[in-house]
Design a protein around this motif. Sequence first.
Motif, PDB file in Angstrom:
ATOM      1  N   VAL A 149      19.766   0.797  -6.198  1.00  0.00           N
ATOM      2  CA  VAL A 149      19.599   0.384  -6.494  1.00  0.00           C
ATOM      3  C   VAL A 149      17.651  -0.719  -6.391  1.00  0.00           C
ATOM      4  O   VAL A 149      17.550  -0.998  -5.890  1.00  0.00           O
ATOM      5  CB  VAL A 149      20.430  -0.597  -6.101  1.00  0.00           C
ATOM      6  N   VAL A 150      17.208  -1.133  -7.633  1.00  0.00           N
ATOM      7  CA  VAL A 150      15.991  -2.304  -7.270  1.00  0.00           C
ATOM      8  C   VAL A 150      17.124  -3.384  -8.301  1.00  0.00           C
ATOM      9  O   VAL A 150      17.732  -3.888  -8.675  1.00  0.00           O
ATOM     10  CB  VAL A 150      15.894  -1.884  -8.757  1.00  0.00           C
ATOM     11  N   SER A 151      16.509  -4.106  -7.142  1.00  0.00           N
ATOM     12  CA  SER A 151      16.243  -6.118  -7.194  1.00  0.00           C
ATOM     13  C   SER A 151      14.566  -6.236  -7.511  1.00  0.00           C
ATOM     14  O   SER A 151      13.973  -6.729  -6.763  1.00  0.00           O
ATOM     15  CB  SER A 151      16.968  -5.818  -5.848  1.00  0.00           C
ATOM     16  N   LEU A 152      14.913  -6.906  -8.835  1.00  0.00           N
ATOM     17  CA  LEU A 152      13.281  -7.784  -8.933  1.00  0.00           C
ATOM     18  C   LEU A 152      13.431  -8.185  -9.776  1.00  0.00           C
ATOM     19  O   LEU A 152      14.207  -8.630 -10.290  1.00  0.00           O
ATOM     20  CB  LEU A 152      12.191  -6.127  -9.667  1.00  0.00           C
ATOM     21  N   MET A 153      13.231  -9.664  -8.947  1.00  0.00           N
ATOM     22  CA  MET A 153      13.439 -11.113  -9.952  1.00  0.00           C
ATOM     23  C   MET A 153      12.913 -11.175 -11.574  1.00  0.00           C
ATOM     24  O   MET A 153      12.099 -10.529 -11.716  1.00  0.00           O
ATOM     25  CB  MET A 153      13.086 -11.808  -8.853  1.00  0.00           C
ATOM     26  N   TRP A 154      13.225 -12.530 -12.279  1.00  0.00           N
ATOM     27  CA  TRP A 154      12.877 -12.515 -13.280  1.00  0.00           C
ATOM     28  C   TRP A 154      11.474 -13.321 -12.812  1.00  0.00           C
ATOM     29  O   TRP A 154       9.779 -13.053 -14.031  1.00  0.00           O
ATOM     30  CB  TRP A 154      13.616 -13.408 -14.123  1.00  0.00           C
ATOM     31  N   ALA A 155      11.601 -14.551 -12.592  1.00  0.00           N
ATOM     32  CA  ALA A 155      10.758 -15.301 -12.681  1.00  0.00           C
ATOM     33  C   ALA A 155      10.789 -15.972 -10.860  1.00  0.00           C
ATOM     34  O   ALA A 155      11.573 -16.462 -10.800  1.00  0.00           O
ATOM     35  CB  ALA A 155      11.164 -16.444 -12.955  1.00  0.00           C
ATOM     36  N   ASN A 156       9.206 -15.880 -10.846  1.00  0.00           N
ATOM     37  CA  ASN A 156       9.314 -15.911  -9.178  1.00  0.00           C
ATOM     38  C   ASN A 156       9.391 -17.586  -8.777  1.00  0.00           C
ATOM     39  O   ASN A 156       8.667 -18.169  -9.435  1.00  0.00           O
ATOM     40  CB  ASN A 156       7.290 -15.895  -8.405  1.00  0.00           C
ATOM     41  N   ASN A 157      10.407 -18.221  -7.419  1.00  0.00           N
ATOM     42  CA  ASN A 157       9.876 -19.653  -7.821  1.00  0.00           C
ATOM     43  C   ASN A 157       9.181 -20.164  -6.950  1.00  0.00           C
ATOM     44  O   ASN A 157       8.798 -21.020  -7.580  1.00  0.00           O
ATOM     45  CB  ASN A 157      10.940 -19.276  -6.526  1.00  0.00           C
ATOM     46  N   GLU A 158       7.927 -19.295  -6.624  1.00  0.00           N
ATOM     47  CA  GLU A 158       6.800 -19.848  -5.727  1.00  0.00           C
ATOM     48  C   GLU A 158       5.740 -20.327  -6.955  1.00  0.00           C
ATOM     49  O   GLU A 158       4.988 -21.210  -7.157  1.00  0.00           O
ATOM     50  CB  GLU A 158       6.284 -18.900  -4.891  1.00  0.00           C
ATOM     51  N   THR A 159       5.595 -19.307  -7.515  1.00  0.00           N
ATOM     52  CA  THR A 159       4.337 -19.062  -8.830  1.00  0.00           C
ATOM     53  C   THR A 159       4.870 -19.375  -9.995  1.00  0.00           C
ATOM     54  O   THR A 159       4.065 -19.618 -10.743  1.00  0.00           O
ATOM     55  CB  THR A 159       3.459 -18.331  -8.655  1.00  0.00           C
ATOM     56  N   GLY A 160       5.878 -19.063 -10.274  1.00  0.00           N
ATOM     57  CA  GLY A 160       6.912 -18.922 -11.844  1.00  0.00           C
ATOM     58  C   GLY A 160       6.163 -17.618 -12.696  1.00  0.00           C
ATOM     59  O   GLY A 160       6.627 -17.085 -13.361  1.00  0.00           O
ATOM     60  N   VAL A 161       5.471 -16.733 -11.989  1.00  0.00           N
ATOM     61  CA  VAL A 161       5.433 -15.283 -12.561  1.00  0.00           C
ATOM     62  C   VAL A 161       6.250 -14.578 -12.953  1.00  0.00           C
ATOM     63  O   VAL A 161       7.186 -14.786 -11.812  1.00  0.00           O
ATOM     64  CB  VAL A 161       4.013 -14.624 -11.465  1.00  0.00           C
ATOM     65  N   LEU A 162       6.261 -13.955 -14.278  1.00  0.00           N
ATOM     66  CA  LEU A 162       7.123 -13.673 -14.828  1.00  0.00           C
ATOM     67  C   LEU A 162       7.092 -12.490 -14.684  1.00  0.00           C
ATOM     68  O   LEU A 162       6.189 -11.343 -14.870  1.00  0.00           O
ATOM     69  CB  LEU A 162       7.227 -13.813 -16.301  1.00  0.00           C
ATOM     70  N   PHE A 163       7.731 -10.944 -14.099  1.00  0.00           N
ATOM     71  CA  PHE A 163       7.874  -9.670 -14.478  1.00  0.00           C
ATOM     72  C   PHE A 163       8.318  -9.503 -15.439  1.00  0.00           C
ATOM     73  O   PHE A 163       9.021  -9.769 -16.336  1.00  0.00           O
ATOM     74  CB  PHE A 163       9.104  -9.529 -13.216  1.00  0.00           C
TER      75      PHE A 163
END
Length: 378
Positions: A140-154
Amino acid sequence: MIYLDNNGTTQVLPEVIEAMMPYFTTDWGNPSSSYKFGSKLKTVIETAREQVADLIGAHPREVIFTSCGTESNNAAIHAALKAHPGKRHLITSAVEHSSVLNYCMALEQEGYRVTYLPVDRDGLLKLADLEHAITDETAVVSLMWANNETGVLFPVKEIAELCRSRGVLYHCDAVQAASKIAIDVPKISIDYLSLTGHKFHAPKGIGALYVRRKTPISPYVYGGHQEHGLRGGTESVPLIVGMGKAAQLARRHLLVYDKKVRPLRDTLEDGILNSVPNTELNGHRTERLANTSNITFHGVESEALLILLDKEGICASSGSACLADSDEPSHVIKAMKPDSTASQQMIRFSLDVGNSQEEIRGTVAAVQRCVRTLHSSY
Ligand code: PLP
């Protein structure tokens, strides 16, 4: 009070409280009961499920209610590993929320191998790194959509396509993205997606996990037959109703969210960066949520600044609320800027549509005052 910590949690909207109220006061039965007083609540739960599904373009059958985003994240990773018992490798990033990172670290203790993908100084991920990290062993790959600290979007679409093409399950922590940007799961081949109500004006203690049709899923919380046997525990009808109502409102507000929040955030960010010396933005300028601003104040300790801001009635944070009581510097900023002290000298401001220009102007002035005070005391 000026509340600028909406990535930490949000205020429960009056409409949400109103929708929940009957299920505390008059309709407080157990949905699993055989008599109508309880069993009629099954339809109430299904309405909420439709509302949550609607927020992300899913089919209601693809939504399982959980207790929080943390549980959703754990449950998704757990299900993917169970589906592939022979595969002992996971991929995540160095900037995930602790609910993913700490679970991955616990799995390492059990013998799993975990790759923590790095990010660049803007908090962005290189797809080539992901491509190289995937092996036949990867479950499995677990990668977030938006970072909670910076808001950066993957780049979630590209990540999903890559995972699909390599036959690897993809879990996306969309806890911060949901309600702030449009999510349409049929268009992106995400297998599991995590949500939590309290980031979009529902109460704390209720989350959801989207599981794409035909994606393997097994219970994480074993118990009764609730949630089609996939998540045991008597359903919290009021919280489920609250999350449904909040999801319905969030979907409506999506159309105006960016337009309302971005100018406020930009006024705050530009105001601070242009008037407070030795400040630096953390996170990509454009690949970022419209509400989040993470700023380093070089030479000023986060905690000292937060205390002074608190005295001014301003609620902000130095990163994830889940780690606020630890002295550790932010692992997110450390991953982005390992060579600097930025991870101990940063503040996250996270706005919402309810903030006003007046509050933002007041915050810029307060930040200037507090930083001046701290500089003169060093
Ligand atoms: N994932 C992200 C990105 C978060 O920001 C949070 C909450 O801060 C969580 C997961 C955990 O959600 P919950 O607080 O509902 O467990």
